[in-house]
Design an enzyme around this catalytic site. Structure first.
Site, short mmCIF file in Angstrom:
data_model
loop_
_atom_site.label_atom_id
_atom_site.label_comp_id
_atom_site.label_asym_id
_atom_site.label_seq_id
_atom_site.Cartn_x
_atom_site.Cartn_y
_atom_site.Cartn_z
N GLY A 47 -24.39 17.58 -49.25
CA GLY A 47 -23.13 18.39 -49.14
C GLY A 47 -23.05 18.97 -50.42
O GLY A 47 -24.05 19.54 -51.13
N GLU A 48 -21.82 19.00 -50.96
CA GLU A 48 -21.58 19.52 -52.17
C GLU A 48 -20.95 18.20 -53.03
O GLU A 48 -19.67 17.80 -52.67
CB GLU A 48 -20.48 20.55 -52.32
CG GLU A 48 -20.27 21.27 -53.38
CD GLU A 48 -21.68 21.80 -54.19
OE1 GLU A 48 -22.37 22.20 -53.55
OE2 GLU A 48 -21.45 21.35 -55.55
N SER A 49 -21.67 17.72 -54.14
CA SER A 49 -21.10 16.54 -54.78
C SER A 49 -19.78 16.67 -55.49
O SER A 49 -18.86 15.76 -55.19
CB SER A 49 -22.07 16.07 -55.74
OG SER A 49 -22.30 17.07 -56.52
N CYS A 79 -29.55 13.61 -51.54
CA CYS A 79 -29.10 14.99 -52.24
C CYS A 79 -27.72 14.94 -53.01
O CYS A 79 -27.87 14.07 -53.97
CB CYS A 79 -29.19 16.19 -51.04
SG CYS A 79 -29.26 17.65 -51.62
N ARG A 106 -28.42 18.68 -61.42
CA ARG A 106 -28.03 19.31 -60.05
C ARG A 106 -28.83 20.71 -59.83
O ARG A 106 -29.12 21.31 -60.82
CB ARG A 106 -26.51 19.60 -60.15
CG ARG A 106 -25.67 18.39 -60.28
CD ARG A 106 -24.32 18.69 -60.18
NE ARG A 106 -24.02 19.30 -58.83
CZ ARG A 106 -22.68 19.97 -58.68
NH1 ARG A 106 -21.94 19.98 -59.78
NH2 ARG A 106 -22.35 20.55 -57.77
N ILE A 135 -32.38 21.22 -50.17
CA ILE A 135 -31.34 22.39 -50.02
C ILE A 135 -30.82 22.12 -51.28
O ILE A 135 -29.76 21.46 -51.30
CB ILE A 135 -30.73 22.11 -48.69
CG1 ILE A 135 -31.73 22.04 -47.45
CG2 ILE A 135 -29.58 23.22 -48.85
CD1 ILE A 135 -30.81 21.59 -46.34
N ARG A 136 -31.02 23.20 -52.19
CA ARG A 136 -30.22 23.31 -53.49
C ARG A 136 -30.28 21.95 -54.04
O ARG A 136 -29.32 21.04 -54.29
CB ARG A 136 -28.65 23.60 -53.11
CG ARG A 136 -28.42 25.16 -53.04
CD ARG A 136 -27.25 25.63 -53.27
NE ARG A 136 -26.34 24.92 -52.25
CZ ARG A 136 -26.23 25.44 -50.97
NH1 ARG A 136 -26.86 26.46 -50.56
NH2 ARG A 136 -25.40 24.90 -50.13
N HIS A 171 -33.41 15.70 -47.80
CA HIS A 171 -32.58 15.57 -46.61
C HIS A 171 -33.53 14.82 -45.62
O HIS A 171 -33.92 15.47 -44.83
CB HIS A 171 -31.85 16.38 -46.14
CG HIS A 171 -30.81 17.12 -46.74
ND1 HIS A 171 -29.45 17.01 -46.49
CD2 HIS A 171 -30.79 18.22 -47.97
CE1 HIS A 171 -28.66 17.58 -47.28
NE2 HIS A 171 -29.56 18.25 -48.10
N GLU A 173 -32.51 12.85 -42.88
CA GLU A 173 -31.97 13.10 -41.67
C GLU A 173 -32.45 14.26 -40.85
O GLU A 173 -31.96 14.47 -39.76
CB GLU A 173 -30.46 12.98 -41.77
CG GLU A 173 -29.76 14.04 -42.48
CD GLU A 173 -29.70 14.57 -43.76
OE1 GLU A 173 -30.64 13.76 -44.50
OE2 GLU A 173 -29.11 15.49 -44.39
N1 GLN Z 1 -26.37 21.20 -54.92
C1 GLN Z 1 -25.58 20.13 -54.20
C2 GLN Z 1 -24.64 19.35 -55.45
O1 GLN Z 1 -24.97 19.58 -56.47
C3 GLN Z 1 -26.21 19.40 -53.41
C4 GLN Z 1 -27.01 19.92 -52.29
C5 GLN Z 1 -27.10 19.18 -51.13
O2 GLN Z 1 -26.59 18.15 -50.77
N2 GLN Z 1 -27.91 19.63 -50.00
O3 GLN Z 1 -23.88 18.64 -55.05
#
Ligand code: GLN
Length: 192
Positions: A47-49, A79, A106, A135-136, A171, A173
């Site tokens: 997600g987004e930390s 992630c 990150r 993913i990012r 990921h 999952e």
């Molecule tokens: N770029 C996100 C972060 O820095 C992590 C991306 C992800 O969980 N797919 O939190």
């Protein structure tokens, strides 16, 4: 075995489904402190930390989850979850749980490749290569002495384990390959 998936933001239902397929007796979403009761293990999803960290703070989950990790409850960060576990984050002077001895960077894999998939070898997993979805994604710049590196992509560490703590930059999952979830359930069994 009752395994929780932190369910504040990010890839939650896919982890719950993978856990069930991997043989967890119960896989439950964790939204509140009470949901942590009786858990044998916890997944911290992608997600987004920054967002997940803020929500954990807001819902008073940060301290209890940190204490569980310190008490030996197995955790698997994927992630953004890897970043939540890290005790050092590049370019940032604060951390979230800070329980795993890894230095996280990150968004490591560049903008034009924000999302890519590649087959990787993961130490400890038998059979074919593992399809890893980035993913990012972050990567691990450095690991402490008790951390075992499990996978490397483009000379970057993307999976590691420190005793009962497991982290992947990708990921697991999203592909239907449940071997890493099984690996995590084995950690949970061993911790019991
Ligand atoms: N770029 C996100 C972060 O820095 C992590 C991306 C992800 O969980 N797919 O939190």
């Amino acid at each position: 075995m009752r395994i929780g998936v932190l369910a504040l933001q990010g890839a939650i239902s896919e982890h719950l489904a993978s856990l069930q397929r991997a043989g967890a007796d119960e896989a439950v979403p964790v939204k509140r402190k009470d949901d942590l009761q009786g858990l044998d293990g916890l997944i911290l999803p992608g997600g987004e930390s920054t967002t997940i960290g803020k929500l954990m703070n807001q819902y008073d989950l940060l301290d209890p989850i940190r204490e569980m990790a310190q008490a030996g409850v197995p955790m698997f960060g994927t992630c953004a979850g890897l970043i939540l576990l890290a005790n050092r984050i590049d370019g940032q002077d604060w951390v979230h749980l800070g329980v795993m001895d890894i230095f996280a960077n990150r968004n490591s894999f560049g903008r034009q490749r924000e999302s890519f998939e590649t087959d990787i070898t993961i130490s400890g997993l038998e059979g074919k290569a593992f399809r890893a979805v980035f993913i990012r994604a972050p990567h691990i710049i450095e690991t402490g002495k008790d951390v075992e590196v499990l996978a490397v992509v483009n000379e970057r560490i993307v999976a590691a384990r420190q005793g009962h703590l497991l982290a992947t930059a990708f990921h697991p999952e999203l592909t239907g390959d449940i071997r890493l979830h099984q690996y995590f359930l084995d950690l949970v069994k061993n911790a019991q």
